[in-house]
Design a protein around this motif. Sequence first.
Motif, PDB file in Angstrom:
ATOM      1  N   ILE A  61       0.548  -1.147  -0.053  1.00  0.00           N
ATOM      2  CA  ILE A  61      -0.323   0.057   0.048  1.00  0.00           C
ATOM      3  C   ILE A  61       1.387   1.075   0.022  1.00  0.00           C
ATOM      4  CG2 ILE A  61      -2.302   1.687   1.458  1.00  0.00           C
ATOM      5  CD1 ILE A  61      -2.675  -1.295   2.084  1.00  0.00           C
ATOM      6  N   LYS A  62       2.087   1.349   0.815  1.00  0.00           N
ATOM      7  CA  LYS A  62       2.820   2.613   0.847  1.00  0.00           C
ATOM      8  C   LYS A  62       3.330   2.475  -0.447  1.00  0.00           C
ATOM      9  CE  LYS A  62       3.971   1.631   5.432  1.00  0.00           C
ATOM     10  NZ  LYS A  62       5.506   1.257   6.544  1.00  0.00           N
ATOM     11  N   GLU A  63       3.919   1.332  -1.013  1.00  0.00           N
ATOM     12  CA  GLU A  63       4.618   1.517  -2.378  1.00  0.00           C
ATOM     13  C   GLU A  63       3.655   2.089  -3.351  1.00  0.00           C
ATOM     14  OE1 GLU A  63       5.920  -2.013  -4.531  1.00  0.00           O
ATOM     15  OE2 GLU A  63       7.442  -2.684  -2.548  1.00  0.00           O
ATOM     16  N   PHE A  64       2.018   2.133  -3.628  1.00  0.00           N
ATOM     17  CA  PHE A  64       1.125   2.692  -4.605  1.00  0.00           C
ATOM     18  C   PHE A  64       1.246   3.887  -3.793  1.00  0.00           C
ATOM     19  CE2 PHE A  64       0.090  -2.130  -5.105  1.00  0.00           C
ATOM     20  CZ  PHE A  64       0.392  -1.485  -6.432  1.00  0.00           C
ATOM     21  N   GLY A  65       1.622   4.739  -2.777  1.00  0.00           N
ATOM     22  CA  GLY A  65       1.597   5.837  -2.763  1.00  0.00           C
ATOM     23  C   GLY A  65       0.625   7.047  -1.778  1.00  0.00           C
ATOM     24  N   PHE A  66       0.297   4.775  -0.614  1.00  0.00           N
ATOM     25  CA  PHE A  66      -1.410   5.847   0.197  1.00  0.00           C
ATOM     26  C   PHE A  66      -0.480   6.464   1.230  1.00  0.00           C
ATOM     27  CE2 PHE A  66      -3.107   2.614  -2.418  1.00  0.00           C
ATOM     28  CZ  PHE A  66      -4.858   3.235  -2.852  1.00  0.00           C
ATOM     29  N   PRO A  67      -1.143   7.192   2.232  1.00  0.00           N
ATOM     30  CA  PRO A  67      -0.777   7.654   3.308  1.00  0.00           C
ATOM     31  C   PRO A  67      -0.687   6.942   3.965  1.00  0.00           C
ATOM     32  CG  PRO A  67      -2.657   9.100   2.498  1.00  0.00           C
ATOM     33  CD  PRO A  67      -2.181   7.722   2.045  1.00  0.00           C
ATOM     34  N   ARG A  68       0.509   6.608   4.986  1.00  0.00           N
ATOM     35  CA  ARG A  68       0.559   5.658   5.909  1.00  0.00           C
ATOM     36  C   ARG A  68      -0.755   5.521   7.128  1.00  0.00           C
ATOM     37  NH1 ARG A  68       6.128   5.086   9.553  1.00  0.00           N
ATOM     38  NH2 ARG A  68       5.597   3.372   9.905  1.00  0.00           N
ATOM     39  N   PHE A  69      -0.948   6.312   7.320  1.00  0.00           N
ATOM     40  CA  PHE A  69      -2.206   6.098   7.880  1.00  0.00           C
ATOM     41  C   PHE A  69      -2.839   5.240   7.725  1.00  0.00           C
ATOM     42  CE2 PHE A  69      -4.272   9.697   6.218  1.00  0.00           C
ATOM     43  CZ  PHE A  69      -5.612   9.307   5.873  1.00  0.00           C
ATOM     44  N   LEU A  70      -3.824   4.950   6.350  1.00  0.00           N
ATOM     45  CA  LEU A  70      -4.117   4.497   5.211  1.00  0.00           C
ATOM     46  C   LEU A  70      -3.755   2.865   5.383  1.00  0.00           C
ATOM     47  CD1 LEU A  70      -5.550   6.620   2.322  1.00  0.00           C
ATOM     48  CD2 LEU A  70      -6.862   6.158   4.283  1.00  0.00           C
ATOM     49  N   THR A  71      -2.682   2.443   5.445  1.00  0.00           N
ATOM     50  CA  THR A  71      -2.303   1.568   5.571  1.00  0.00           C
ATOM     51  C   THR A  71      -2.791   0.773   6.662  1.00  0.00           C
ATOM     52  OG1 THR A  71      -0.463   1.886   7.132  1.00  0.00           O
ATOM     53  CG2 THR A  71       0.341   2.148   4.726  1.00  0.00           C
ATOM     54  N   GLY A  72      -3.391   0.660   8.371  1.00  0.00           N
ATOM     55  CA  GLY A  72      -3.080   0.417   9.374  1.00  0.00           C
ATOM     56  C   GLY A  72      -5.086   0.476   9.058  1.00  0.00           C
ATOM     57  N   LEU A  73      -5.698   1.278   8.579  1.00  0.00           N
ATOM     58  CA  LEU A  73      -7.443   0.579   7.928  1.00  0.00           C
ATOM     59  C   LEU A  73      -7.296  -0.001   7.112  1.00  0.00           C
ATOM     60  CD1 LEU A  73     -10.051   2.362   8.875  1.00  0.00           C
ATOM     61  CD2 LEU A  73      -9.335   4.019   6.676  1.00  0.00           C
ATOM     62  N   PHE A  74      -6.349  -0.185   6.125  1.00  0.00           N
ATOM     63  CA  PHE A  74      -6.635  -1.385   4.695  1.00  0.00           C
ATOM     64  C   PHE A  74      -6.355  -2.712   5.688  1.00  0.00           C
ATOM     65  CE2 PHE A  74      -6.002   2.260   1.352  1.00  0.00           C
ATOM     66  CZ  PHE A  74      -7.242   2.216   1.299  1.00  0.00           C
ATOM     67  N   THR A  75      -5.598  -2.554   5.686  1.00  0.00           N
ATOM     68  CA  THR A  75      -5.110  -3.291   7.467  1.00  0.00           C
ATOM     69  C   THR A  75      -5.765  -4.448   7.795  1.00  0.00           C
ATOM     70  OG1 THR A  75      -3.070  -3.109   7.832  1.00  0.00           O
ATOM     71  CG2 THR A  75      -3.122  -3.797   5.845  1.00  0.00           C
ATOM     72  N   ARG A  76      -6.256  -3.504   9.019  1.00  0.00           N
ATOM     73  CA  ARG A  76      -6.935  -4.570  10.522  1.00  0.00           C
ATOM     74  C   ARG A  76      -7.929  -5.329  10.235  1.00  0.00           C
ATOM     75  NH1 ARG A  76     -10.654  -0.245   8.295  1.00  0.00           N
ATOM     76  NH2 ARG A  76     -12.609  -0.754   8.872  1.00  0.00           N
ATOM     77  N   ASN A  77      -8.585  -5.854   8.979  1.00  0.00           N
ATOM     78  CA  ASN A  77      -9.380  -7.200   9.349  1.00  0.00           C
ATOM     79  C   ASN A  77      -8.257  -8.021   8.182  1.00  0.00           C
ATOM     80  OD1 ASN A  77     -10.826  -5.819  10.392  1.00  0.00           O
ATOM     81  ND2 ASN A  77     -12.767  -4.892   9.010  1.00  0.00           N
TER      82      ASN A  77
END
Length: 85
Positions: A61-77
């Motif tokens: 997700i970081k490689e695709f340029g998303f903000p860091r806070f979104l990585t936790g949101l997208f992977t929490r489940n």
Amino acid sequence: METYKNCQSCGMPLSRDEHGGGTEANGTKSNKYCSHCYQNGTFTMPDITSDEMKEKVKGKIKEFGFPRFLTGLFTRNIHKLERWK
């Protein structure tokens, strides 16, 4: 047979899979897993844990340029997906 919108291993939207999904042993498309996680009826990373998968997905997700806070949101489940039950 249930149809899934997201890979039940990594959580990636199956509509974003450039190969249209993983494949079963007989060559048919998997309706549950993406091509990055599942090929020819087996997982591409059979020994990975759900926590390791979370970290791998966060990196992508970081490689695709998303903000860091979104990585936790997208992977929490991820731990709730079919593969990890």
